[in-house]
Write an enzyme that holds these catalytic residues in place. Structure first.
Site, PDB file in Angstrom:
ATOM      1  N   CYS A 201       1.753  -9.110   9.412  1.00  0.00           N
ATOM      2  CA  CYS A 201       1.596  -7.776   8.411  1.00  0.00           C
ATOM      3  C   CYS A 201       0.521  -6.924   8.585  1.00  0.00           C
ATOM      4  CB  CYS A 201       1.447  -7.951   6.854  1.00  0.00           C
ATOM      5  SG  CYS A 201       2.820  -9.258   5.948  1.00  0.00           S
TER       6      CYS A 201
ATOM      7  N   HIS B 274      -9.540 -12.219  14.918  1.00  0.00           N
ATOM      8  CA  HIS B 274      -8.435 -13.108  15.133  1.00  0.00           C
ATOM      9  C   HIS B 274      -9.043 -14.432  15.020  1.00  0.00           C
ATOM     10  CE1 HIS B 274      -4.778 -14.969  16.494  1.00  0.00           C
ATOM     11  NE2 HIS B 274      -4.455 -13.721  16.923  1.00  0.00           N
TER      12      HIS B 274
ATOM     13  N   HIS C 160     -11.803   6.046  -0.178  1.00  0.00           N
ATOM     14  CA  HIS C 160     -10.438   5.536  -0.629  1.00  0.00           C
ATOM     15  C   HIS C 160     -10.237   4.091   0.357  1.00  0.00           C
ATOM     16  CE1 HIS C 160      -9.868   9.448  -2.257  1.00  0.00           C
ATOM     17  NE2 HIS C 160     -10.431  10.174  -1.205  1.00  0.00           N
TER      18      HIS C 160
ATOM     19  N   HIS D 290      -3.682  -4.201   2.142  1.00  0.00           N
ATOM     20  CA  HIS D 290      -2.350  -4.564   2.396  1.00  0.00           C
ATOM     21  C   HIS D 290      -1.842  -5.296   1.108  1.00  0.00           C
ATOM     22  CE1 HIS D 290       1.205  -6.621   3.660  1.00  0.00           C
ATOM     23  NE2 HIS D 290       0.735  -7.904   3.538  1.00  0.00           N
TER      24      HIS D 290
ATOM     25  N   ASN E 236       6.384  -5.618  -0.822  1.00  0.00           N
ATOM     26  CA  ASN E 236       5.714  -6.058   0.410  1.00  0.00           C
ATOM     27  C   ASN E 236       6.610  -5.567   1.674  1.00  0.00           C
ATOM     28  OD1 ASN E 236       4.148  -6.890   2.546  1.00  0.00           O
ATOM     29  ND2 ASN E 236       3.609  -8.873   1.560  1.00  0.00           N
TER      30      ASN E 236
END
Length: 498
Positions: free
Chosen positions: A249, A328, A413, A417, A450
């Site tokens: 995602c 990562h 702002h 996700h 989603n």
């Protein structure tokens, strides 16, 4: 120039002495007509002669030896000159590296069915979902109850959409269509509509696109998804194309980061970034609870973004990209497997979500913020954070709680996700944000579900339509994905929206 006129007066053509305003007399030609030019300019000629005489008599005599001495005094050692040139080149190179070429977001579009085209054939209603998972015969009663509880707990609107391959199911008439053709149809339905809208808004032609980046985690056919787009829009042969798969995602912001780097290598070019996910072949048909969650959460969606490295596009751009930070945590075994696609014991393929996913997301975000915070936070917040860190870690003062920087002092702002209500609740608490800053994310989760990597663009679209974006405002987009990854992008608004 003519004198000022009183109200009602016409512009006069003659002066009081009878001459016109351009220096001519009334019908008599030039006043000095017929007089020799030497007589007319005798005063100027005399002045010039006097200046020449003075220069010859009073200017010091300069010999050849004097000229040679002047030349030697101006000479510079060659090695010294080379060293100065090298230093100047290094300084200019350092400046160029520290100040990369600006990247502008010209415009973007998200996939949304218009009311006049929404006939309900793709609607992901609770009635359809309940009857489908009950009648298809693939799920036991416990799995049906589990999915329905999650479906209702997610509080996702019934105006979201399932792809045609899933909506095709009719008990006793038609089964699910999980074919490659159906998956391609889902991709084309979302992407072609979205790109068409973006090109219409910007006036850019497909052949004006220099770089194409497409990301879709779970559907990666041959030819690639980028090739499908190039073929449909007949893009030029020299377009630089990339298809990103399996990156979860957060791949939308990875695509932005990749496009940004490419625009540094290929200056004055335009990049089209397409982010979507494909549900058709990834509707899990088994009975393991950890793999059923995605059935209740994911919906159709996609976004197309036009980036530009052209200075001329600055005038029409909506935003300028300030920072991208990628994290990562794949070296950690738990993080690596917390979102994992595999087969269950019965051979059904699905995406398994482990119980550690929230912990892994928190760790990834903490690392990501540690890199991003010094880039965006004001000095006052950085000093407070440093003082708190020293008190807790070095001085080991008891009772001192960890200080969470106030990111609202740097960013106006937030587009977080839409991984689910629990994800948004946890991030709101960790960042100490009020409900106001979570409105874009919570609305998008409710209205669209989603939609994976495209979710941050639905949130930005909501911010624009709500009229919250002002010129100079900063927007922080945060994405999470399998691996485990946390990625950020910070934009500055070039103008107020809408």
């Amino acid at each position: 120039m003519t004198p000022d006129l009183l109200p009602g007066e016409d512009c006069p053509t003659q002066r009081a002495d009878g001459a016109n305003w351009d220096g001519q007399t009334d019908g008599a030609g030039r006043a000095d007509e017929g007089v020799h030019p030497l007589v007319i300019h005798s005063s100027q000629i005399l002045a010039a002669a006097l200046l020449v005489t003075a220069a010859v008599n009073h200017f010091p005599k300069i010999t050849v030896a004097d000229l040679a001495e002047i030349w030697r005094s101006l000479q510079i050692d060659v090695a010294y000159a080379f060293a100065l040139t090298a230093v100047a080149v290094l300084l200019l190179g350092y400046y160029a590296l520290r100040h990369p070429r600006p990247v502008y977001l010209v415009d973007f579009a998200t996939w949304q069915l218009r009311d006049d085209k929404d006939d309900g054939s793709l609607s992901a209603t609770s009635d359809f979902f309940r009857s489908t998972i009950t009648d298809c015969g693939n799920f036991c009663d416990e799995s049906v109850d589990f999915q329905m509880k999650l479906f209702e707990r997610n509080q996702i609107s019934e105006r979201c959409y399932f792809p045609p391959g899933i909506r095709a199911y009719r008990k006793g008439e038609r089964d699910f269509d999980f074919s490659m053709a159906a998956a391609r149809k889902e991709f084309e339905t979302v992407v072609f509509t979205t790109v068409d809208e973006l090109l219409a808004k910007t006036g850019v032609k497909p052949r004006d696109i220099d770089i194409l980046v497409v990301n879709c985690s779970l559907f990666n056919p041959t030819p690639s998804l980028a090739a499908i787009v190039i073929n449909h829009y007949q893009m030029k042969d020299s377009v630089q194309s990339y298809s990103l798969g399996g990156m979860g995602c957060s791949a939308g912001l990875i695509s932005i980061h990749l496009a940004k780097d490419l625009l540094q290598v290929y200056p004055r070019k335009r990049a089209l970034v397409i982010s979507t996910e494909n549900i058709t072949q990834n509707f899990y048909q088994g009975n393991e609870k950890s793999m059923l969650i995605s059935n209740t959460l994911f919906r159709m969606g996609g976004a197309a973004v036009l980036l530009s490295g052209r200075h001329a596009d600055r005038r029409v751009a909506k935003y300028q990209l300030l920072h991208t930070v990628r994290t990562h945590k794949g070296a950690d075994p738990d993080a690596y497997r917390c979102v994992f696609q595999e087969e269950d014991k019965a051979g059904h393929v699905g995406v398994r979500l482990s119980k550690d996913v929230m912990e892994c997301a928190g760790a990834a975000m903490k690392t990501n913020i540690s890199v991003l915070a010094p880039l965006i936070l004001p000095v006052s917040e950085q000093v407070r954070f440093l003082a708190n860190y020293v008190a807790r870690k070095w001085l080991r003062m008891k009772g001192v709680k960890g200080y969470v920087p106030d990111f609202t002092t740097a960013v106006q702002h937030f587009c977080i996700h839409t991984g689910g209500r629990a994800v948004l609740d946890a991030l709101q608490a960790n960042l100490s944000l009020s409900d106001y800053y979570l409105e874009p994310s919570r609305y998008s989760l409710w209205r669209w579900g989603n939609v994976s990597s495209a979710s941050v663009w639905y949130e930005l679209d909501w911010l624009e339509k709500s009229g919250r974006i002002r010129r100079g405002d900063k927007v922080w987009q945060i994405g999470f994905g399998s691996g485990f990854k946390c990625n950020s992008a910070v934009w500055r608004a070039c103008r107020a929206m809408p």
